[in-house]
Design an enzyme around this catalytic site. Structure first.
Site, short mmCIF file in Angstrom:
data_model
loop_
_atom_site.label_atom_id
_atom_site.label_comp_id
_atom_site.label_asym_id
_atom_site.label_seq_id
_atom_site.Cartn_x
_atom_site.Cartn_y
_atom_site.Cartn_z
N ILE A 96 -4.26 70.39 127.78
CA ILE A 96 -3.63 71.55 128.37
C ILE A 96 -3.60 72.52 127.38
O ILE A 96 -4.28 72.66 126.87
CB ILE A 96 -2.59 70.37 127.68
N CYS A 97 -2.98 74.27 127.13
CA CYS A 97 -3.20 75.03 126.48
C CYS A 97 -1.07 74.88 126.74
O CYS A 97 -0.38 74.30 126.47
CB CYS A 97 -3.48 75.98 127.03
N ARG A 98 -0.56 76.65 126.62
CA ARG A 98 0.76 77.35 126.23
C ARG A 98 0.64 76.83 127.46
O ARG A 98 1.71 76.31 127.71
CB ARG A 98 0.64 78.11 126.08
#
Length: 194
Positions: A67-69
């Site tokens: 996951i990231c932004r």
């Protein structure tokens, strides 16, 4: 091809009690600001793909969720992991923003200026300085503005920003022990101990 999962599907897996190993590839400062509960911070620029692949091959049959932004850096991390031979990586669609909107439990901390905004500030300042120096000192300084413009074009085409990688290593984008999350006894464990 990178496999994806929606935040709603991820939430269903967490609620079902299935083990979920979730790594967040944003900078430590971004992670400190907000992250999905018990995601582990492994910044993209320091991602140890060999270690993650070896730990998977040592016995885990569960996929590694990334996951990231908003999804872009997560996809880059998945590509790196797949290239290193990790057979089961899944990118969380929409990243932390979508997970928060979907109702996944998040941890909030100290607010920071996002890396994207930092890049815009620095790039804008460099263009203004290059233009001013080119006008008042010597025309060759216009090259600084041209260099920044070329860098922005490259970043837009490749989705890789050298300035962001440099800024991510700056002291204000680091944090100490705030990059770990331990689950409370009443909440489901979202990742295995490493």
């Amino acid at each position: 091809m990178v496999q994806t999962i929606t935040p709603q599907q991820l939430l269903e897996q967490i609620r079902s009690g299935k083990p979920v190993e979730l790594i967040d590839v944003r900078t430590p400062a971004e992670f400190r600001e907000i992250h999905v509960e018990c995601a582990r911070n492994e910044p993209l620029e320091r991602l140890d793909v060999a270690r993650l692949t070896a730990s998977y091959q040592a016995g885990s049959a569960n996929p590694l969720y990334v996951i990231c932004r908003s999804g872009s850096r997560g996809k880059q991390a998945c590509d790196k992991l797949q290239a290193a031979g990790h057979p089961s990586v899944v990118n969380v669609e929409g990243g932390t923003l979508a997970c928060e909107a979907a109702g996944l439990p998040v941890v909030r901390g100290k607010k920071a200026i996002s890396l994207e905004r930092q890049v815009r500030i620095v790039a804008g300042a460099m263009v203004v300085i290059g233009s001013a120096l080119g006008f008042f000192v010597h025309p060759y300084f216009i090259g600084l503005s041209a260099f920044v413009g070329c860098g922005l074009i490259f970043a837009g085409i490749t989705d890789t920003c050298g300035m962001a990688m440099i800024l991510a290593r700056m002291p204000w984008n680091q944090c100490g022990s705030a990059t770990t999350c331990s689950p409370s006894p009443s909440k489901p464990v979202l990742h295995k101990a490493s």
